[in-house]
Design a protein around this motif. Structure first.
Motif: not given
Length: 738
Positions: A548-549, A551-553, A556
């Motif tokens: 999930e981290t 994917q968050s980048y 962005k």
């Protein structure tokens, strides 16, 4: 036919020079089993057959006073070489023959090489080698190992001795009191065949009188009853001699050996034609170089010239090495697909090990300079001059050599330095020396210092290295004084040292010594450091960021791209894929910078999330007081295993945290561009690395030489002291706005 030939002799007698002359490049260096003492072996081919040459450690006797003497004696007894070449300094014949007599008493087939015969003749000393050979009963051959004179005749004599049956051991008379005890013990030894499979019975009796610790221990293991009986005889004769003559058996044995040697030399062996008041060349040089006032100044100038030479002439080849590893990293980065394997090779291997190997030219030049000082005889003068200072700090003069070997002139190693403390008789002086010798700037610390100096003090590299040398000596002496005033209180013991004559080093000898030490450094980088670098890469890579981290980048980056002009995106793609890279427009450069910033933040977060990152972050609340952030902590923790790992770990950490290959450059460039790094932090880290816990191998060596209690003390005391000093430096620097 192949047979073994051992080279034995006093330190500074030219033994290693002869070994190099005989074996050339056909040699290798290892360690004797169980001890960290150099074992040099090589091949010498003559008349169609090969001789296996073993260079024994330099010793003054065959009594178990030091590890070198035990190693040399054990090799002669257990390996039984067909011939032992005893290298003798012709200009100090009487003293050197003391070891010769012990070889012959042990019954070892021996050839005596009268080395430096030219020096003896220049001093007006003529030696009748044929007369000496007749009196000793073994071949005696004049040689000059430095230029090869006489070596052919010597090896012819070795060839002949190797084919002759063994002779009976030499018998020296030790006076009525001792001879009575020797004969009584000899009879008991022969009746019970007590260790006679290894040693002559008379020699064993003499060793008991000398209280040889190794023989006493072996005797108790072999036959406790007889060992007790032999020790009772020894104690009885010792008490009698002390009461009647106010001496002890060991001293009487030495006196009788020297008396035997003196009687040999007076039978026309030595003829002196010189004025006894004449000063020889070495003496005239010493009038200046070891002068009470001029000597220390000259010593500091020599040290400064050495560092100036090293940093001036190694700068270009070090640059070549750095560019070579940068090119290799770029090549792998562009040809391999992204993934863990690429990260391992680029960050773990190339940036890790390459950071250490990049300093090989600097190490090579340093070792070459040290070899000149060592082979010329000047290092012994350094020890002599520093004795007075060492006495002030509660250390023995012999501690100087332990410091020098450990890196007193940057580039040594703490392990043999700790081993060198075995020559110290006082237990407290010995412990104080082996605990502080690791403060010296060993070859493992040198790449760390070179990296930080090149990054933050590029215009004053030699001066900085000179200052760091003075700091390491000063810190070690102050720490030793503190230990001697607290946990190791006691009086200092006197120091006596023999100064070898000055010699002009041979180019071949210098190259061999330089190559041996440099190759050991390269092997360590290619094996131990490689293994630790890979393990640390794994610790800095796993566990990986949650999906999930990641994917968050990705989101962005997609959001940045979605807001950008498609034409700007195409211009970036075209610039990256083209053979000739055109300069980007301002909007394209800004877009690329925004994307790189996201990737860099993701890389840093991934490193911080890893096992190593968590450990480094966990202690950052304390270490930030000395200027160390979490990435620096990772490198310093790796340095507990081996100090070179600090460079390789920094290379890996900043490689994992960097995305744009064009912007990374060399590691020194990366550190210079990092916001958290400054000259003040560099100073703090240099001092911490200089004084904190010795590497793991040195800790083990300290523990073996003393106890695990002192090994643990060294690790904790050194690290606490190093952090305290680094904290003071960093906080003071911040306070004054440095």
């Amino acid at each position: 036919m192949t047979f073994c030939v051992a080279l034995g002799g006093n330190p500074n007698a030219g033994k290693t020079t002869l070994f190099n002359a005989l074996t050339g490049s056909r040699q290798h260096v290892g360690n004797y089993p169980g001890v960290t003492v150099d074992r040099k072996e090589g091949r010498y081919v003559r008349n169609g057959h090969e001789m296996h040459i073993v260079d024994l450690p330099g010793t003054y006797s065959l009594t178990a006073y030091s590890v070198e003497e035990v190693v040399a004696r054990d090799f002669l007894v257990n390996e039984r070489p067909q011939v032992t070449i005893n290298i003798v300094d012709s200009s100090n014949l009487e003293r050197n023959l003391y070891l010769t007599i012990q070889f012959l008493e042990l019954g070892i087939p021996t050839c005596v090489a009268l080395n430096m015969i030219d020096v003896a003749r220049s001093r007006g000393v003529e030696i009748d080698d044929k007369k000496l050979s007749h009196l000793l009963g073994v071949p005696v051959v004049p040689i000059i190992a430095r230029n090869g004179f006489g070596t052919k005749d010597l090896m012819d004599a070795v060839d002949k001795v190797g084919q002759l049956p063994a002779k009976a051991p030499l018998r020296v008379s030790y006076g009525r009191d001792l001879e009575t005890a020797i004969q009584e013990m000899q009879k008991l030894i022969e009746q019970r065949q007590f260790l006679t499979d290894l040693y002559p019975s008379r020699w064993l009796a003499i060793k008991y009188l000398e209280s040889d610790t190794q023989i006493l221990d072996k005797g108790r293991e072999a036959d406790t009853e007889l060992a007790d009986r032999l020790e009772d005889i020894t104690h009885a004769v010792g008490a009698h001699i002390e009461e009647t003559l106010e001496t002890y058996p060991e001293a009487m044995i030495a006196d009788h050996r020297y008396g035997f040697i003196s009687s040999l030399l007076k039978q026309g062996v030595v003829k002196e034609r010189h004025d006894k008041n004449r000063l020889f060349l070495s003496d005239r040089i010493d009038k200046v170089l070891v002068n009470r006032f001029a000597g220390p100044i000259i010593m500091l100038l020599v040290l400064m010239v050495l560092y100036q030479f090293v940093f001036t002439y190694s700068e270009v080849p070090v640059g070549w090495c750095e560019r070579a590893f940068e090119w290799l990293a770029d090549l792998v980065s562009t040809t391999m697909p992204d993934g863990l394997l690429k990260s391992l090779i680029v960050s773990g291997v190339i940036d890790g090990v390459g950071g250490v190997l990049g300093f090989v030219p600097l190490i090579l030049f340093m070792f070459f300079g040290i070899a000149i000082l060592e082979d010329s005889g000047y290092l012994a003068r350094v020890a002599f001059m520093l004795d007075r200072i060492f006495q002030m700090f509660g250390l023995h003069g012999s501690s100087v050599m332990a410091y020098i070997v450990s890196g007193g002139i940057a580039g040594g190693c703490a392990v043999p330095g700790v081993m060198a403390t075995r020559t110290l008789r006082s237990p407290k002086e010995r412990i104080a020396t082996l605990l502080t010798a690791p403060f010296m700037n060993c070859g493992a610390k040198l790449p760390v210092f070179a990296l930080l100096i090149a990054a933050f003090f590029p215009s004053q590299q030699a001066r900085m290295m000179f200052i760091l040398t003075l700091i390491s000596w000063g810190g070690a002496l102050l720490a030793a004084k503190f230990l001697r005033m607290t946990v190791l209180r006691g009086a200092s013991t006197p120091f006596v040292m023999e100064l070898p004559p000055y010699r002009l080093p041979t180019l071949r000898g210098l190259l061999i010594h330089t190559w041996e030490r440099t190759w050991q450094y390269v092997k360590k980088a290619g094996t131990v450091i490689l293994g630790i670098s890979v393990l640390l890469w794994a610790a800095m890579t796993f566990p990986q960021l949650p999906d999930e981290t990641v994917q968050s980048y990705d989101a962005k980056k997609q959001s940045i791209l979605a807001a950008a002009d498609p034409a700007v995106i195409n211009s970036i793609d075209n610039a990256d894929s083209g053979d000739k890279r055109e300069p980007l427009s301002a909007p394209a450069a800004q877009l690329k910078a925004d994307l790189v910033a996201v990737d860099a933040q993701q890389a840093r977060d991934a490193l911080r999330y890893s096992l190593a990152g968590r450990i480094g972050t966990g202690i950052e609340s304390l270490t930030h007081l000395a200027g160390f952030d979490w990435r620096t902590n990772i490198a310093l923790l790796g340095g507990f295993a081996a100090k070179e790992v600090i460079v390789s770990t920094l290379g890996t950490a900043y490689s994992l945290g960097a995305v744009d290959a064009e912007a990374t450059g060399s590691l020194s460039d990366r550190l210079t561009g990092e916001p958290g790094w400054s000259a003040l932090k560099a100073w703090s880290m240099i001092i911490f690395v200089m004084f904190y816990a010795p590497c793991f191998v040195t800790i083990v060596c300290i523990s073996r030489e003393s106890s695990w209690r002192w090994g643990l003390f060294s690790m904790l005391f050194n690290t606490f002291l190093a952090f305290f000093l680094a904290l003071i430096i960093y906080q003071t620097g911040l306070a004054i706005g440095y």
